[in-house]
Enzyme design. Structure first.
Site, PDB file in Angstrom:
ATOM      1  CG  HIS A 100      51.201  45.774  64.586  1.00 29.69           C
ATOM      2  ND1 HIS A 100      50.504  44.835  63.806  1.00 29.69           N
ATOM      3  CD2 HIS A 100      51.140  46.881  63.930  1.00 29.69           C
ATOM      4  CE1 HIS A 100      49.891  45.385  62.761  1.00 29.69           C
ATOM      5  NE2 HIS A 100      50.211  46.746  62.843  1.00 29.69           N
TER       6      HIS A 100
HETATM    7 ZN   LIG Z   1      47.936  50.291  60.804  1.00 30.28          ZN
END
Ligand SMILES: [Zn+2]
Length: 254
Positions: A100
């Site tokens: 992320h």
């Molecule tokens: Zn995850």
């Protein structure tokens, strides 16, 4: 199959309580007992990190007191990629996760994108990379870093936040997506963002231990087109069964 691991990964740092040192320490213990060889490593250099992340983001991570663990995880990813390049498949037990993290932002317990840092480091030797992200969550950071790059193909099989199809799929359709990742692309190296939160008992509630075995085997088979060059990096996975998920995946992947 080498397991990339450092005792330094078990250090405490400011993190969500679910992202605990046990996530790497317990699998390392199990895999050592199973006879796997563990390979130690050091942190990534600032040059390696700066190939992916902007100066402000690096400074922000430093101010949050997370530079050292994040640079260490990136170093483990580089070690796994270099082993793969040298013909040794590898699995890196890493924390914090990284998928992320984009060039200038990060969320979801991530700081630096260890996968992207490793791929960019080995790209002079292995230009075309196939990244298969089996985490429950869409690897938005990795996608943002490699967007528009014809040498990198990123596949997230049915990520829960990428498609509303998630609730309608079953494990056999999931596996088909993993197999299809190899279609129409000839990689020089295959990399797996190996999150295990799609596990039946974890947040995703879908994949069984034997499915991880099948996924590992399918990726090993697919990687034969690039001399078996393959490595995997731990991303998410928060259930106490994480070590069994990893063991099952490795039995197929090795
Ligand atoms: Zn995850």
């Amino acid at each position: 199959m080498k397991i990339v691991y450092s005792d330094k990964l078990a250090a405490r740092y400011p993190a969500n309580p679910v992202e605990s040192p046990d996530r790497v320490a317990l699998p390392a213990k199990l895999l050592r007992e199973c006879g796997y060889e563990l390979v130690d490593f050091g942190p990534a250099s600032i040059e390696d990190i700066a190939r992916v992340h902007g100066r402000e983001h690096i400074e922000l991570v430093r101010k949050m007191g997370l530079y050292e663990p994040a640079a260490l995880a990136a170093g483990g990813a580089i070690t796994a990629a270099e082993l793969a390049l040298a013909g040794q498949p590898a699995f890196a037990l890493l924390r914090p996760p990284g998928h992320h993290a984009s060039a200038n932002r990060a969320w979801g317990m991530c700081c630096f994108n260890s996968m992207a840092i490793a791929i960019k480091r080995v790209q002079p030797a292995a230009r075309r990379a196939l990244i298969i992200d089996i985490d429950l969550h869409y690897g938005d950071g990795t996608a943002s870093i490699f967007r528009g790059d014809p040498d990198v193909k990123l596949v997230n099989p049915w990520a829960v936040d990428e498609s509303f199809e998630y609730l309608n799929m079953d494990e056999s359709r999931y596996l088909m997506q993993v197999e299809d990742a190899f279609l129409g692309f000839e990689p020089d190296i295959v990399a797996v963002s190996a999150g295990f939160d799609t596990y039946l008992q974890d947040w995703g509630g879908l994949l069984r231990l034997e499915d991880y075995h099948k996924i590992g085997r399918s990726i090993r088979e697919g990687s034969k087109s690039c001399k078996g060059r393959r490595f995997a990096l731990l991303e998410g996975g928060y259930h106490p069964d994480l070590k069994w998920c990893i063991k099952s995946f490795l039995e197929g992947f090795q």
